[in-house]
Design an enzyme around this catalytic site. Sequence first.
Site, PDB file in Angstrom:
ATOM      1  N   ARG A 316       0.880  -1.178   0.182  1.00 29.80           N
ATOM      2  CA  ARG A 316      -0.150  -0.068   0.049  1.00 29.80           C
ATOM      3  C   ARG A 316       0.831   1.265  -0.172  1.00 29.80           C
ATOM      4  NH1 ARG A 316      -4.983  -2.086   2.527  1.00 29.80           N
ATOM      5  NH2 ARG A 316      -5.084  -4.033   1.248  1.00 29.80           N
ATOM      6  N   GLU A 318       0.146   4.130   0.400  1.00 33.08           N
ATOM      7  CA  GLU A 318      -0.514   5.317   1.069  1.00 33.08           C
ATOM      8  C   GLU A 318       0.309   5.975   2.080  1.00 33.08           C
ATOM      9  OE1 GLU A 318      -3.962   4.038   3.707  1.00 33.08           O
ATOM     10  OE2 GLU A 318      -4.426   2.405   2.059  1.00 33.08           O
ATOM     11  N   ARG A 324      -0.976   2.294  13.188  1.00 34.16           N
ATOM     12  CA  ARG A 324      -1.567   1.251  12.537  1.00 34.16           C
ATOM     13  C   ARG A 324      -1.304   0.930  10.894  1.00 34.16           C
ATOM     14  NH1 ARG A 324      -7.769   0.377  12.611  1.00 34.16           N
ATOM     15  NH2 ARG A 324      -8.616   2.474  11.684  1.00 34.16           N
ATOM     16  N   HIS A 325      -0.739   1.924  10.172  1.00 31.43           N
ATOM     17  CA  HIS A 325      -0.517   1.537   8.786  1.00 31.43           C
ATOM     18  C   HIS A 325       0.861   1.246   8.453  1.00 31.43           C
ATOM     19  CE1 HIS A 325      -4.766   3.638   8.759  1.00 31.43           C
ATOM     20  NE2 HIS A 325      -4.569   2.844   7.642  1.00 31.43           N
ATOM     21  N   GLU A 467     -10.049  -2.223  13.642  1.00 33.55           N
ATOM     22  CA  GLU A 467     -10.245  -3.050  12.504  1.00 33.55           C
ATOM     23  C   GLU A 467      -9.146  -4.094  12.355  1.00 33.55           C
ATOM     24  OE1 GLU A 467      -9.723  -1.940   8.892  1.00 33.55           O
ATOM     25  OE2 GLU A 467      -9.993  -4.156   8.384  1.00 33.55           O
ATOM     26  N   SER A 470     -11.599  -7.479   6.920  1.00 35.11           N
ATOM     27  CA  SER A 470     -12.572  -6.997   6.080  1.00 35.11           C
ATOM     28  C   SER A 470     -13.017  -7.915   5.314  1.00 35.11           C
ATOM     29  CB  SER A 470     -12.298  -5.840   5.318  1.00 35.11           C
ATOM     30  OG  SER A 470     -12.557  -4.695   5.668  1.00 35.11           O
ATOM     31  N   ARG A 518      -1.389  -6.555  12.456  1.00 33.26           N
ATOM     32  CA  ARG A 518      -2.460  -6.058  13.226  1.00 33.26           C
ATOM     33  C   ARG A 518      -3.108  -7.167  14.436  1.00 33.26           C
ATOM     34  NH1 ARG A 518      -6.600  -1.863  10.269  1.00 33.26           N
ATOM     35  NH2 ARG A 518      -5.381  -0.387   9.641  1.00 33.26           N
TER      36      ARG A 518
END
Lengths: 544, 544
Positions: A316, A318, A324-325, A467, A470, A518
Amino acid sequence: MSSESQTPNLSVEDEAKAQSKKAAKKEAAKLEKQRRRQEAASSAASASVAGISIGDTPDPLASNYGDVPLLDLQSKEVTGLKWTDIGALTEDLKDQKVLIRGRAQTIRAVGKNIAFLVVRQMGFTVQCVLTVAPDLVSRHMVKYATGLSRESHVDIEGIISVPGVPIKGATQQVEVQVRKLYGISKAENLPINIEDAARSESEIEKALQAGEQLVRVNQDTRLNYRVLDLRTPANQAIFRVQCQVENIFRQFLLSEGFVGIHTPKLIGGSSEGGSAVFRLDYKGQPACLAQSPQLHKQMAICGDFGRVFEIGPVFRAEDSFTHRHLCEFTGLDVEMEIKEHYFEVMDIVDRLFVAMFDSLNENCKKELEAIERQYPFEPLKYLRKTLRLPFQEGVQMLKEVGMEVDPYGDLNTEAERKLGQLVLEKYGTEFYILHRYPLAVRPFYTMPSYDDPLYSNSFDVFIRGEEIISGAQRVHVPDFLEKRAEACGIDVKTISTYIDSFRYGAPPHGGFGVGLERVVMLFCALNNIRKTSLFPRDPTRIAP
Amino acid sequence: MSSESQTPNLSVEDEAKAQSKKAAKKEAAKLEKQRRRQEAASSAASASVAGISIGDTPDPLASNYGDVPLLDLQSKEVTGLKWTDIGALTEDLKDQKVLIRGRAQTIRAVGKNIAFLVVRQMGFTVQCVLTVAPDLVSRHMVKYATGLSRESHVDIEGIISVPGVPIKGATQQVEVQVRKLYGISKAENLPINIEDAARSESEIEKALQAGEQLVRVNQDTRLNYRVLDLRTPANQAIFRVQCQVENIFRQFLLSEGFVGIHTPKLIGGSSEGGSAVFRLDYKGQPACLAQSPQLHKQMAICGDFGRVFEIGPVFRAEDSFTHRHLCEFTGLDVEMEIKEHYFEVMDIVDRLFVAMFDSLNENCKKELEAIERQYPFEPLKYLRKTLRLPFQEGVQMLKEVGMEVDPYGDLNTEAERKLGQLVLEKYGTEFYILHRYPLAVRPFYTMPSYDDPLYSNSFDVFIRGEEIISGAQRVHVPDFLEKRAEACGIDVKTISTYIDSFRYGAPPHGGFGVGLERVVMLFCALNNIRKTSLFPRDPTRIAP
């Protein structure tokens, strides 16, 4: 094709270059050979090359200690010697001779005649004692021991003794009376000390109250010297727990008829779309790194594997500077045919994770204790049968405590945390499934709800208000899938091979994805995902 | 951070855009809702929307067959219905009612009153029979059945019967007397037929001799329509065998005290160097994809994990157009501390692979038979204790049959194959270790031999004359490692974090890497590595 680097396949024009390079290497190797013959000759004079001299007396016990020359560590011979693991040193071995290898964690001299070494191997430590004694241990040897640098590897031969009082500074409750001591590999000056890196926040606070300022190693320094940081008991435990999470994931799914697969990480076009993608040139074609195995795991279902899982890296791009990323993490992915309802997928999640938590609590006690000593946490509260809360009910619960949430929007981090608190108070669990999310906040391949297309057959799973999973039923009808992709602003051309996969008969199916880092972070209530990634990658870090 | 795509974290300026996009989505969803209310209303009139009319008579049995509307497949309800796996349909179920779901593999009408469907689920097939009978099966229903397209999914309710003669066209030796038949998802026109894709070369030859030209599906076409190709029994088996190889690898290593780890695939600089690397931009920094977990698995050893393994993707940008090279494959990697000799690593290879081959032969019989039916092969010949042949001996064996090989060079593919033949003749094994390779042909981190720096403490492992594993003792002394890297033309700056990892005390260690796809290919004597990669990537292929 084996995973290690081989001489690359050369084109014809490269051959000549390679030949001359090879000749140069041979020449270099010859010189090296000469150099080492000399080294071998000089070191043969004495096993000790530590260069210790006390007065001018040669030590008659010199062969019992010293640095082992590299040449002796280059697979010289198979001696048949047996090393004992430090973790296996117990009172049962009293008076027996053992050979151990480990790191000199601490080195302490008491006068000139006694030295203590705490030697560590994979988190286990034992106290080793050198006491000057005629024909056994010389003062030269004690001096050699106290001159060792911390974290150097040593081979120690000695006799196991059992002291009358408990040993506080080591995990093993025996001592090794050292007879032989050889340096295997030297550590240079350490940028951080293992004891400092292993210290809990409360120890630092307590010392401060007593007026003592202890070193606190911050997260970034830890990561810069990750190979040192990883040696702490907590880190040794964290990655063993992580391995166990993966084991349980695999074993559970295999027992349920799933097949483990590997899908490509190099993807033509732009994966699932969006800006958060790493792009690269693939032999002249535009390509990117898979943001998840989503498309290909669904294609495996179209390929009739029925139930599949994959464990692999997920990329990712991002710009998320949060606790948490990560830009690269390990995805645990599942995809399965369903007969009639996305609850079938949630059933797997439920049973899988309850089995996982049970197993961790049962089989990783030592590891969890080691983590807990440095990073105190309360055991996770979870139910035998996992709570399934409809999204709308969650929104209502938040509303009742005065938190207004868009019923067709996503929950932000604050709302997720709050709902986690409310669920814990009402249902007594920190692990639950929130399902039937608004369609607008889910990916294009999510199946809308049968009775209300503003909602979807999807779910998220939370641990301690964050979270971790998913999942959803997917759209299995190609034309509808295409429409949904378009509606979500995705260039359908770039995912045509994916959409076409559904044209040859696709069963109703669903699945979910979990972030391995996570799960470990939240099970142990750690405060930063970088703690559960071996060599983390975030927007500013691509090393070590 | 879970592995599925989430709404990306938005910057402040993107928020507004996202809001209006969300509103647009809501609007679209509302319209969709209306459309579907109408669809639901019209489909409620009859479960059959197949549009079949025979004369103008409405069929009183119309609710027993027809296409299921999508709405009914969107998780409408949990009915409690039980589906039976096709692989579980046996004589024990005689006269019982079952519900199955699978693909209509073949559809055959016999007049207007009888139809046969062969229905397939994950490689298992069963013959289903529709016979017109009052109050049970109408001619409309038979017509509906024969109008189904191949590879469409169907739900069938029926009664199990046991015919007096063996059934040739299906794996299950029972028939299903169909009572209800619903189309779940339609296949469009197929670019390749599963029967064609499943055919062996010898069947094609045999038919040709009998004057019949059968379709031969070439490798590239298979890969273009991989989701269809994967449905053949051989492919279903290949990837189940592959999963098993990985399972055994993991279980064996876990039982030997190894820890499973995940190292980053995104690497600053240029990985181990060389041109065969995929480069990309990492947030403004130059980066590349790891050519192997080599550097980081060694760093995990410096981090005190003792013994580690990793299963993950490996990226090679090589222009290798061979039957055994891929640009992305799954590496099985091992790294471990050694006490004194690289033979300790070879011991693990030996025991691991003998255990693996034993287990495959024992536990994957059905899968190996399925592969063998399409791609005939002889079982692998291997010894209880794996042969360890020194490289120089191998060179000598080749010399004796007139093949001159540079004793300080690498073996080319031809020499490897020849040596494989000679070893098979002399030692009766197709699996062996060739060790003590010339240093010049090994990567820079390879430890030279103690007695001759022109050779190295390294090995390759061969199956059926092809290399599947590379391994070695590594250089654990940082200054020496740096010198070796320089000597091999590597820019030491780009791997400084790796070299620095050895400065804080590094134990002697070694390891190896295996290509998962190669193991499966060579164990089953398949002729192309693309057959053992789910969605292969080579220099010209990045789709599907």
